[in-house]
Design a protein around this motif. Structure first.
Motif, PDB file in Angstrom:
ATOM      1  N   VAL A 108      -2.312  52.656 -12.492  1.00 19.51           N
ATOM      2  CA  VAL A 108      -3.629  53.338 -12.070  1.00 19.51           C
ATOM      3  C   VAL A 108      -3.964  53.841 -10.879  1.00 19.51           C
ATOM      4  O   VAL A 108      -5.050  54.135 -10.463  1.00 19.51           O
ATOM      5  CB  VAL A 108      -4.851  52.333 -12.683  1.00 19.51           C
ATOM      6  CG1 VAL A 108      -4.352  51.836 -14.107  1.00 19.51           C
ATOM      7  CG2 VAL A 108      -4.810  50.997 -11.784  1.00 19.51           C
ATOM      8  N   ALA A 109      -2.963  54.161 -10.119  1.00 15.07           N
ATOM      9  CA  ALA A 109      -2.861  54.532  -8.487  1.00 15.07           C
ATOM     10  C   ALA A 109      -3.856  56.006  -8.743  1.00 15.07           C
ATOM     11  O   ALA A 109      -4.873  56.059  -7.876  1.00 15.07           O
ATOM     12  CB  ALA A 109      -1.698  54.641  -8.005  1.00 15.07           C
ATOM     13  N   GLN A 110      -3.462  56.935  -9.586  1.00 13.92           N
ATOM     14  CA  GLN A 110      -3.999  58.184  -9.565  1.00 13.92           C
ATOM     15  C   GLN A 110      -5.659  58.156  -9.784  1.00 13.92           C
ATOM     16  O   GLN A 110      -6.354  58.649  -9.345  1.00 13.92           O
ATOM     17  CB  GLN A 110      -3.335  59.215 -10.185  1.00 13.92           C
ATOM     18  CG  GLN A 110      -3.846  60.505 -10.225  1.00 13.92           C
ATOM     19  CD  GLN A 110      -3.811  61.080  -9.007  1.00 13.92           C
ATOM     20  OE1 GLN A 110      -2.816  60.721  -8.106  1.00 13.92           O
ATOM     21  NE2 GLN A 110      -4.429  61.973  -8.697  1.00 13.92           N
ATOM     22  N   HIS A 111      -5.972  57.268 -10.702  1.00 17.14           N
ATOM     23  CA  HIS A 111      -7.360  56.939 -11.137  1.00 17.14           C
ATOM     24  C   HIS A 111      -8.263  56.648  -9.873  1.00 17.14           C
ATOM     25  O   HIS A 111      -9.234  57.210  -9.760  1.00 17.14           O
ATOM     26  CB  HIS A 111      -7.453  56.046 -12.318  1.00 17.14           C
ATOM     27  CG  HIS A 111      -8.825  55.539 -12.656  1.00 17.14           C
ATOM     28  ND1 HIS A 111      -9.602  56.379 -13.366  1.00 17.14           N
ATOM     29  CD2 HIS A 111      -9.411  54.590 -12.359  1.00 17.14           C
ATOM     30  CE1 HIS A 111     -10.987  55.524 -13.623  1.00 17.14           C
ATOM     31  NE2 HIS A 111     -10.510  54.503 -12.984  1.00 17.14           N
ATOM     32  N   ASN A 112      -7.558  55.582  -9.117  1.00 18.62           N
ATOM     33  CA  ASN A 112      -7.997  54.955  -7.853  1.00 18.62           C
ATOM     34  C   ASN A 112      -8.307  56.230  -7.036  1.00 18.62           C
ATOM     35  O   ASN A 112      -9.467  56.180  -6.459  1.00 18.62           O
ATOM     36  CB  ASN A 112      -7.366  54.005  -7.365  1.00 18.62           C
ATOM     37  CG  ASN A 112      -7.397  52.573  -8.185  1.00 18.62           C
ATOM     38  OD1 ASN A 112      -8.175  51.909  -7.666  1.00 18.62           O
ATOM     39  ND2 ASN A 112      -6.768  52.349  -9.296  1.00 18.62           N
ATOM     40  N   TRP A 113      -7.450  56.933  -6.670  1.00 19.26           N
ATOM     41  CA  TRP A 113      -7.130  57.980  -5.709  1.00 19.26           C
ATOM     42  C   TRP A 113      -8.630  59.007  -5.912  1.00 19.26           C
ATOM     43  O   TRP A 113      -9.251  59.063  -5.280  1.00 19.26           O
ATOM     44  CB  TRP A 113      -6.117  58.700  -5.731  1.00 19.26           C
ATOM     45  CG  TRP A 113      -6.128  59.709  -4.798  1.00 19.26           C
ATOM     46  CD1 TRP A 113      -6.350  61.196  -5.097  1.00 19.26           C
ATOM     47  CD2 TRP A 113      -5.674  59.944  -3.473  1.00 19.26           C
ATOM     48  NE1 TRP A 113      -6.389  61.943  -4.011  1.00 19.26           N
ATOM     49  CE2 TRP A 113      -5.843  61.399  -2.930  1.00 19.26           C
ATOM     50  CE3 TRP A 113      -5.215  59.061  -2.589  1.00 19.26           C
ATOM     51  CZ2 TRP A 113      -5.627  61.726  -1.566  1.00 19.26           C
ATOM     52  CZ3 TRP A 113      -5.124  59.349  -1.038  1.00 19.26           C
ATOM     53  CH2 TRP A 113      -5.301  60.740  -0.840  1.00 19.26           C
ATOM     54  N   ALA A 114      -8.561  59.141  -7.415  1.00 16.22           N
ATOM     55  CA  ALA A 114      -9.733  60.162  -8.006  1.00 16.22           C
ATOM     56  C   ALA A 114     -11.077  59.743  -7.617  1.00 16.22           C
ATOM     57  O   ALA A 114     -11.975  60.295  -7.391  1.00 16.22           O
ATOM     58  CB  ALA A 114      -9.418  60.712  -9.177  1.00 16.22           C
TER      59      ALA A 114
END
Length: 914
Positions: free
Chosen positions: A648-654
């Motif tokens: 879920v790293a990209q979700h966090n980044w966004a």
């Protein structure tokens, strides 16, 4: 008219060429005249050359929202925007409503899927098409409630249907598991000789795509929305604000432009082209998808629609005939999507379609002598994980996606249109839409055509496969590997895939199990892989019982509890938040108080404005560093190091990026995920092992829990954090990429005499649920608050510091919790995976979100949210006053409820007290 059996014989006798992938793709334009089920409805409304006549009405100069595409999703989104009170919403359709792919869809609606969120979305669609639209407009959507019947020709498939039945009880969806004899009584024309049973859902049905979209547009117009047909979009105008953020400015057409801050891309197969106008990547592919319509069949009237998943075929009731379609392993890609396509179809490739005919004739033998009235082969859009693409694009603020529905746009349209409208109006959807959120994909993947193609093909080919809890894709593998990949592969690592990353699943003692290059299941002239280790081990996972390697995972877990285990967590997202406003940003972003001295690490959540949990993560306060490195960037002001789950790293980044932009914080978010590895050593022996590797005192006094230091490991500078995700004494080592292998080897050498073992994420899943730690997007989601999830300790509500979501939490606390997450233990050794119904005193009060077996307590553990059927708050007295049972595949098992895990409830082990 040719019969189905004759069509099958013709396909069988045609010479089968060994075709490559390029040869099996369509470059020719579509045919435009076919006999289709909805021909009369659509053709009546058409006049001569609609586009040539120009827009159906003048374009407004401005609009609050512009929806592009007049198919199911576009019309549903416009309708729900209007219902939310959005004035000045406009839908632009390049031709006529439904003219792209919606017009030829089968229009089926099945209420049960192996996802609680999708069950909710489907329920809303059903309400809209079966009740709301007719009440609002007086128009009939073509809704026919003839029921649905799922066919099970093996035990695993029937087990899957029983799981759906149990989940349905939590949502009030009536369903029944029928014997072959009962199925025959319900559907006399069906062959039941090879059946194990069926699942019957009486209130499933079908809708007319044209009628539904007409009613939606009429209802939206009545609330002030505008539908403009015959108006192709030619461009998206973008502006860059004072902070360098790209934002939507206007939609351009040949007939003028509309200034707007918000565009919704509901263009279906053409969504990629619309995305390119705005510099937005849309990861989908176009494929031919087909069905045939039979001649009249005596005795078929009023029969339920059928899905025979094992034959990969569906049978949709079409008056006194059937529509027959399905999903094949060799679908035809539409390589060059034509922007002139409207109300068109392709010629059906009988060679590709013939397996569906075989399955249909086997299931309903009368079809062997039934004629074919028409063929319907049109384009549909498909995505790498067979989930839609929704939400705000990370590349462009104000640009939303509502596309890539994998031939399910009609049935999911109502629920998804409503959530997309909430997304636009409120900034976030009401439900947990992470699985559909475009931000789930890393930019490396959305820009990788080969990966998109492979994964979309496999998702299409496996659409009717049993959904097993531990299945893994075979397509698009080895995209992102960490420095320890080869080292662990040689030691028997069986890898899982998460958003392109290969991460350790578990370790087999039977040798290496590499993931092979994707073989397209033998399609397009590829040679299908024979027997190979990874495929064999993955096949062992295809069960709803404990897999054969259950005891292997048990050994990993008990080694961690009794000695130590090393976990490679290098795929984790690793970000730095630094800058002049980093302290303000951290106070606002994180629910916990992270303004502690440098060297401290805090477990916290990030919330949305409704108090829902967008993430859980660790935040480490940094001291200023004179020299920039992967472990400590140079910065002015304050600095924080964030570690988040890799899936879920990209979700966090966004999420963080969006909040920083909205609040105009002057700080930087730096992604160091590829630059750093992460090795975690957990267990009673972890201190003794690491004391031989690190040049630091690891005593409780010198290195307390929830702190971090820069230390040397085998001569390499690393960041050591004393944390645990499994409930044991342990440390994480955050290691620069070049040093990962030597540091790992030093740890393994030091741990040899202490019983250190490799362990993977299957062990993490078991160990963490046993300790009661939450997994984001399982028992903690964007529609769950920390108060409901038992994480009130992560919220700084006793301070006066404002943070995102605080007002919602305070309101929830004052009014009482309407649901609460509980831990359940089951004494009987039975596997559970989630979706089981929760019974309390004879009533269903919820369903299980996450379950696994706890090897230290030797019980199945399960977590799920419960509600009070009366609608009141779920008090502690309500929790304690119930007798509980969990329903697994139609069988209930007595369960004990706990407010926290029974394993080490006093947290002694993480503190080093054994």
């Amino acid at each position: 008219m040719a019969s189905l059996s004759r069509a099958l014989r013709v396909a069988a006798t045609c010479p089968r060429r060994d075709l490559g992938l390029r040869e099996l793709t369509s470059r020719a334009g579509p045919t435009t005249e076919k006999s289709v089920p909805y021909q009369r409805t659509l053709k009546e409304a058409q006049g001569p050359s609609a586009v040539a006549q120009g827009p159906s009405r003048p374009l407004p100069s401005t609009a609050n929202v512009v929806v592009i595409g007049g198919g199911s999703l576009g019309c549903q989104t416009l309708y729900h925007l209007a219902k939310l009170g959005v004035s000045g919403a406009v839908l632009l359709e390049r031709e006529r409503l439904t003219s792209g792919t919606t017009w030829h869809t089968a229009g089926l609606l099945w209420q049960l899927r192996p996802s609680d969120v999708e069950v909710e979305l489907l329920a809303h669609t059903r309400r809209v098409v079966s009740r709301d639209l007719e009440e609002e407009t007086g128009l009939h959507t073509g809704w026919i409630q003839n029921g649905g019947l799922f066919i099970a020709s093996n035990r695993q498939r029937l087990d899957e249907y029983k799981r759906l039945m149990s989940l349905g009880k939590a949502y009030g969806v009536e369903s029944h598991v029928l014997s072959p004899a009962e199925t025959k009584a319900l559907y006399p024309l069906m062959n039941v000789d090879d059946l194990y049973g069926t699942l019957y859902v009486p209130q499933d049905g079908t809708m007319d795509p044209a009628g539904t979209c007409t009613a939606l547009s009429r209802a939206a117009a009545a609330r002030g929305a505008q539908v403009i047909e015959n108006c192709p979009v030619s461009g998206i105008r973008v502006r860059t604000d004072d902070f360098g953020v790209r934002r939507v400015a206007a939609v351009e057409t040949e007939h003028g432009s509309i200034q707007t801050p918000c565009v919704v891309n509901c263009a279906g197969v053409w969504a990629g082209a619309v995305g390119r106008m705005a510099g937005v990547k849309v990861p989908l592919v176009a494929m031919h998808h087909a069905y045939v319509v039979t001649e009249r069949i005596e005795g078929i009237q009023n029969m339920p629609n059928v899905r025979d998943h094992d034959a990969s075929v569906y049978l949709r009731l079409q008056g006194d005939a059937l529509s027959v379609g399905g999903y094949e392993t060799n679908p035809i890609f539409w390589e060059e999507v034509s922007d002139k396509f409207a109300f068109g179809l392709f010629d059906l490739d009988w060679d590709v379609f013939s397996p569906h005919i075989e399955g249909a004739i086997n299931r309903v033998p009368v079809l062997e002598k039934t004629g074919v009235k028409s063929t319907v082969c049109g384009p549909e859009s498909f995505t790498p994980d067979h989930k839609p693409l929704m939400g705000e694009a990370p590349e462009l603020r104000g640009f939303y996606l509502g596309c890539g529905f994998n031939s399910a746009g009609m049935m999911l349209g109502g629920g998804c249109g409503q959530e997309l409208a909430h997304w636009i109006v409120q900034g976030r959807p009401e439900k947990d839409m992470y699985s559909y959120d475009i931000r789930r994909f890393h930019p490396l993947l959305t820009d990788h055509r080969h990966w998109i193609r492979e994964r979309s093909h496999e998702s299409y080919a496996k659409n009717y496969s049993v959904v097993f809890p531990h299945d893994e894709p075979l397509a698009g593998r080895n995209m992102r590997t960490d420095p320890l990949h080869e080292e662990l592969l040689a030691q028997g690592c069986v890898f899982q895939e998460r958003q392109g990353w290969e991460r350790p699943g578990w370790f087999t003692p039977q040798g290496t199990a590499p993931v092979l290059q994707y073989d397209y299941y033998g399609a397009y002239g590829n040679q299908a892989h024979g027997d190979h280790a990874y495929g064999r081990l993955l096949g062992d996972e295809y069960t709803f019982d404990f897999p054969p390697h259950h005891d292997v995972i048990k050994k990993e877990c008990l080694a961690c509890r009794g000695a130590a285990a090393v976990f490679n967590m290098s795929y984790f997202g690793k970000f730095y938040l630094v800058g002049l406003d980093a302290r303000k940003a951290a106070d606002w972003l994180f629910s916990a108080d992270v303004s502690r001295p440098p060297g401290s690490t805090v477990y916290t959540c990030m919330l949305n404005h409704r108090g829902g949990t967008e993430s859980d993560l660790t935040v480490s306060r940094l001291a200023p560093s004179p020299q920039a490195s992967a472990l400590a960037p140079a910065f002015e002001g304050e600095g924080y190091y964030l570690a988040v789950g890799g899936a879920v790293a990209q979700h966090n980044w966004a999420h963080i990026s969006t909040v920083l932009q909205d609040q105009k914080f002057r700080c930087q978010l730096i992604d160091s995920s590829e630059d750093l590895g992460m090795i975690s050593i957990q267990g009673p022996a972890s201190r003794a092992i690491l004391q031989e590797v690190l040049d630091a005192d690891l005593s409780n006094e010198a290195f307390p829990f929830s702190t971090h230091k820069l230390v040397r490991a085998a001569g390499h500078l690393v960041r050591a954090m004393r944390l645990s995700f499994v409930g044991e004494l342990g440390w994480e080592l955050h290691v620069p990429r070049p040093a990962c292998v030597p540091v790992y080897q030093a740890v393994m050498t030091a741990g040899a005499k202490h019983g250190l073992v490799n362990a993977g994420y299957r062990a993490i899943d078991s160990l963490s649920i046993e300790k009661g730690y939450r997994h984001w997007h399982a028992d903690l989601r964007p529609d769950d608050s920390p108060l409901e999830a038992g994480l009130a300790f992560t919220c700084k509500l006793k301070s006066a510091i404002p943070f995102l979501g605080r007002e919602a939490l305070e309101k929830q606390r004052a009014e009482g919790l309407r649901r609460r997450l509980l831990c359940f233990t089951v004494d009987e050794k039975v596997p559970m995976f989630g979706l089981e119904a929760i019974w309390r005193n004879g009533q269903v009060v919820g369903h299980i979100r996450r379950a696994d077996f706890g090897f230290a307590i030797d019980k199945t553990l399960a977590y799920g949210y419960i509600r009070d059927p009366s609608g009141g708050p779920v008090s502690l007295d309500f929790v304690k006053g119930g007798d509980y049972a969990l329903e697994r595949m139609g069988v209930t098992y007595p369960a004990r409820a706990h407010l926290k895990s029974p394993f080490d409830p006093d947290n002694k082990r993480v503190k080093g007290f054994y």
